[in-house]
Scaffold this motif. Structure first.
Motif, mmCIF file in Angstrom:
data_model
loop_
_atom_site.group_PDB
_atom_site.id
_atom_site.type_symbol
_atom_site.label_atom_id
_atom_site.label_comp_id
_atom_site.label_asym_id
_atom_site.label_seq_id
_atom_site.Cartn_x
_atom_site.Cartn_y
_atom_site.Cartn_z
ATOM 1 N N SER A 339 0.812 -1.222 0.000
ATOM 2 C CA SER A 339 0.000 0.000 0.000
ATOM 3 C C SER A 339 0.842 1.267 0.000
ATOM 4 O O SER A 339 0.299 2.376 -0.055
ATOM 5 C CB SER A 339 -0.928 0.013 1.216
ATOM 6 N N ILE A 340 2.177 1.143 0.054
ATOM 7 C CA ILE A 340 3.039 2.318 0.139
ATOM 8 C C ILE A 340 2.825 3.242 -1.053
ATOM 9 O O ILE A 340 2.580 4.442 -0.895
ATOM 10 C CB ILE A 340 4.521 1.897 0.236
ATOM 11 N N SER A 341 2.896 2.699 -2.264
ATOM 12 C CA SER A 341 2.788 3.533 -3.463
ATOM 13 C C SER A 341 1.444 4.239 -3.549
ATOM 14 O O SER A 341 1.372 5.439 -3.836
ATOM 15 C CB SER A 341 3.012 2.685 -4.717
ATOM 16 N N SER A 342 0.360 3.515 -3.294
ATOM 17 C CA SER A 342 -0.968 4.107 -3.423
ATOM 18 C C SER A 342 -1.205 5.183 -2.376
ATOM 19 O O SER A 342 -1.773 6.244 -2.674
ATOM 20 C CB SER A 342 -2.048 3.024 -3.322
ATOM 21 N N ASN A 343 -0.768 4.948 -1.144
ATOM 22 C CA ASN A 343 -0.951 5.949 -0.093
ATOM 23 C C ASN A 343 -0.152 7.222 -0.373
ATOM 24 O O ASN A 343 -0.639 8.337 -0.173
ATOM 25 C CB ASN A 343 -0.533 5.373 1.265
ATOM 26 N N ARG A 344 1.063 7.049 -0.848
ATOM 27 C CA ARG A 344 1.904 8.218 -1.091
ATOM 28 C C ARG A 344 1.472 8.961 -2.349
ATOM 29 O O ARG A 344 1.573 10.190 -2.422
ATOM 30 C CB ARG A 344 3.377 7.801 -1.124
ATOM 31 N N LYS A 345 0.934 8.260 -3.293
ATOM 32 C CA LYS A 345 0.373 8.922 -4.472
ATOM 33 C C LYS A 345 -0.833 9.764 -4.092
ATOM 34 O O LYS A 345 -1.013 10.892 -4.568
ATOM 35 C CB LYS A 345 -0.026 7.881 -5.521
ATOM 36 N N ARG A 346 -1.663 9.223 -3.202
ATOM 37 C CA ARG A 346 -2.852 9.949 -2.755
ATOM 38 C C ARG A 346 -2.451 11.245 -2.054
ATOM 39 O O ARG A 346 -3.029 12.307 -2.310
ATOM 40 C CB ARG A 346 -3.659 9.069 -1.792
ATOM 41 N N ARG A 347 -1.447 11.196 -1.191
ATOM 42 C CA ARG A 347 -1.010 12.398 -0.484
ATOM 43 C C ARG A 347 -0.402 13.420 -1.442
ATOM 44 O O ARG A 347 -0.606 14.631 -1.295
ATOM 45 C CB ARG A 347 0.002 12.030 0.605
ATOM 46 N N PHE A 348 0.349 12.935 -2.421
ATOM 47 C CA PHE A 348 0.946 13.841 -3.407
ATOM 48 C C PHE A 348 -0.142 14.593 -4.170
ATOM 49 O O PHE A 348 -0.044 15.806 -4.394
ATOM 50 C CB PHE A 348 1.831 13.072 -4.386
ATOM 51 N N GLU A 349 -1.177 13.888 -4.575
ATOM 52 C CA GLU A 349 -2.261 14.518 -5.339
ATOM 53 C C GLU A 349 -2.963 15.590 -4.526
ATOM 54 O O GLU A 349 -3.393 16.617 -5.058
ATOM 55 C CB GLU A 349 -3.261 13.456 -5.810
ATOM 56 N N ARG A 350 -3.062 15.383 -3.221
ATOM 57 C CA ARG A 350 -3.723 16.364 -2.360
ATOM 58 C C ARG A 350 -2.894 17.627 -2.175
ATOM 59 O O ARG A 350 -3.442 18.723 -2.053
ATOM 60 C CB ARG A 350 -4.027 15.752 -0.989
ATOM 61 N N ILE A 351 -1.584 17.476 -2.187
ATOM 62 C CA ILE A 351 -0.715 18.632 -1.941
ATOM 63 C C ILE A 351 -0.338 19.365 -3.223
ATOM 64 O O ILE A 351 0.062 20.530 -3.199
ATOM 65 C CB ILE A 351 0.571 18.192 -1.210
ATOM 66 N N SER A 352 -0.502 18.720 -4.375
ATOM 67 C CA SER A 352 0.045 19.240 -5.631
ATOM 68 C C SER A 352 -0.576 20.561 -6.072
ATOM 69 O O SER A 352 0.060 21.322 -6.809
ATOM 70 C CB SER A 352 -0.101 18.200 -6.749
ATOM 71 N N ASP A 353 -1.795 20.853 -5.628
ATOM 72 C CA ASP A 353 -2.432 22.099 -6.050
ATOM 73 C C ASP A 353 -2.445 23.139 -4.940
ATOM 74 O O ASP A 353 -3.176 24.119 -5.007
ATOM 75 C CB ASP A 353 -3.874 21.821 -6.516
ATOM 76 N N SER A 354 -1.632 22.925 -3.907
ATOM 77 C CA SER A 354 -1.620 23.862 -2.780
ATOM 78 C C SER A 354 -0.819 25.108 -3.132
ATOM 79 O O SER A 354 -0.102 25.157 -4.134
ATOM 80 C CB SER A 354 -1.011 23.200 -1.545
ATOM 81 N N ARG A 355 -0.905 26.114 -2.279
ATOM 82 C CA ARG A 355 -0.151 27.347 -2.514
ATOM 83 C C ARG A 355 1.339 27.142 -2.309
ATOM 84 O O ARG A 355 2.139 28.035 -2.560
ATOM 85 C CB ARG A 355 -0.649 28.455 -1.596
ATOM 86 N N TYR A 356 1.730 25.942 -1.852
ATOM 87 C CA TYR A 356 3.137 25.660 -1.623
ATOM 88 C C TYR A 356 3.821 25.037 -2.837
ATOM 89 O O TYR A 356 4.997 24.697 -2.759
ATOM 90 C CB TYR A 356 3.297 24.763 -0.400
#
Length: 377
Positions: A339-356
């Protein structure tokens, strides 16, 4: 074209250096010209190599040492007398030096003078803190605008000032995206088995980063042989950390020299920790989240660093060491390889459009520079 002079004390490493190289690489274009003014004895080094590529000018002042104070003051005056007409904005990232640079910048006609806070402490040394507090007070009297890397840093250093702006430290998120191949490569190099739980941190080996506290935590969990700690960085506390590791027989701890490719290591980690006594922002925390890592932060880390609002904050008193140990052990039980890849992909997608993201951060900085020049025209 808006011409900006970025002023630093020494050749920056860590978060400030990453912020400035990102600024140079993404904002130095037909609308903006970015140059640098730095105190150093050598133009070599990772930061200087990145910025001194022909598109930006690197100006050198005498090395900041007590014996050079008089020479430094004199060279600052000469620099601005000669070069002030080449710049519209002077942007100082060493607030304790701002008073001197702003005095001559104002004297020779630079109307926009930005003081930028990257920390929430004047110094970890009591005497230096008192001196810096006075110098920063003088600089604030000559500054026109006040920027900070977080709400904490702005409130700490510029609480009673107008014209305050929080500038998020943007990251090239795609650079830090999780990669299975990177994970396997680093783990193979350092002898980390796939079923080992690797806790990691990246940063300068300084007292403020509180690594001795972290090593004390790992002394408590060294019986869990599958839990490892990797500290990536260089600095003045390296020898002290090595001696502590040897004296406590912490075979579960690995020290790695500062790297030009931190993105490789984030992929290898299973949990990122940042136990600093204080941070202006905590750039590596953002990089870690871009890599999809769960994070464990000290209460010295600003709350806005927790972009995903999934990470834990714990104090750093002696009584808190057991809490850190307990949380790390619990986290090690939750990691399932498939589940490592899927969990980390999910977190990346959530942060990718942030102001950071670096795109959004650079856009904001460019807009602020433009607004400041427009308001003074």
């Amino acid at each position: 074209m808006i011409r900006i002079l970025q002023v630093v004390a020494y050749q920056p490493v860590g978060g400030v250096g990453t912020f400035l190289t990102g600024l140079k690489e993404n904002l130095n274009n037909q609308e903006f010209k970015i140059d640098f003014l730095e105190s150093t004895k050598s133009t070599s080094g990772d930061f200087n190599q990145k910025i001194n590529d022909g598109s930006s000018n690197l100006h050198i002042l005498p090395e900041l040492k007590l014996k050079n104070v008089g020479k430094y003051f004199s060279e600052v005056k000469i620099f601005y007398k000669k070069n002030a007409t080449n710049y519209d904005i002077v942007h100082v990232h060493a607030p304790n030096l701002a008073f001197l640079h702003f005095y001559y910048a104002r004297k020779y006609g630079i109307s926009v003078r930005i003081m930028h806070a990257h920390s929430t402490k004047y110094s970890t040394n009591t005497i230096k803190a008192k001196i810096n507090r006075l110098l920063i007070f003088l600089g604030r009297k000559l500054a026109t605008d006040f920027w900070g890397s977080s709400n904490n840093s702005v409130d700490f250093m510029f609480r009673n000032e107008d014209m305050k702006v929080v500038i998020p430290n943007g990251v090239d998120l795609n650079k830090f995206k999780f990669s299975i191949s990177r994970r396997k490569k680093i783990r193979e190099i350092y002898g980390i088995r796939e079923d080992d739980f690797l806790v990691g941190c990246i940063g300068n080996l300084l007292a403020a980063k509180n690594y001795i506290f972290l090593l004390n935590v790992f002394e408590k969990i060294k019986k869990n042989q599958n839990i490892k700690l990797m500290i990536v960085g260089s600095g003045e506390q390296k020898e002290k950390l090595e001696k502590f590791i040897d004296s406590k027989e912490l075979t579960n701890v690995i020290l790695v020299e500062r790297t030009k490719s931190p993105e490789l290591f984030y992929s290898a980690f299973d949990l990122f920790v940042l136990c600093s006594k204080f941070e202006g922002f905590g750039y590596t925390a953002l990089e870690a989240q871009a890599s999809g890592l769960n994070c464990l932060f000290s209460t010295g880390i600003p709350k806005e660093v927790d972009i995903l609002e999934e990470n834990k904050y714990i104090g750093i008193t002696n009584q808190d060491k057991d809490k850190w140990a307990s949380v790390i052990v619990k986290e090690s039980n939750f990691v399932v390889a498939e589940s490592i890849s899927s969990n980390r992909k999910r977190r990346f997608e959530r942060i990718s459009d942030s102001r950071y993201s670096i795109t959004n951060s650079i856009r904001m900085i460019g807009n602020e520079y433009t607004r400041l020049m427009r308001d003074r025209s």
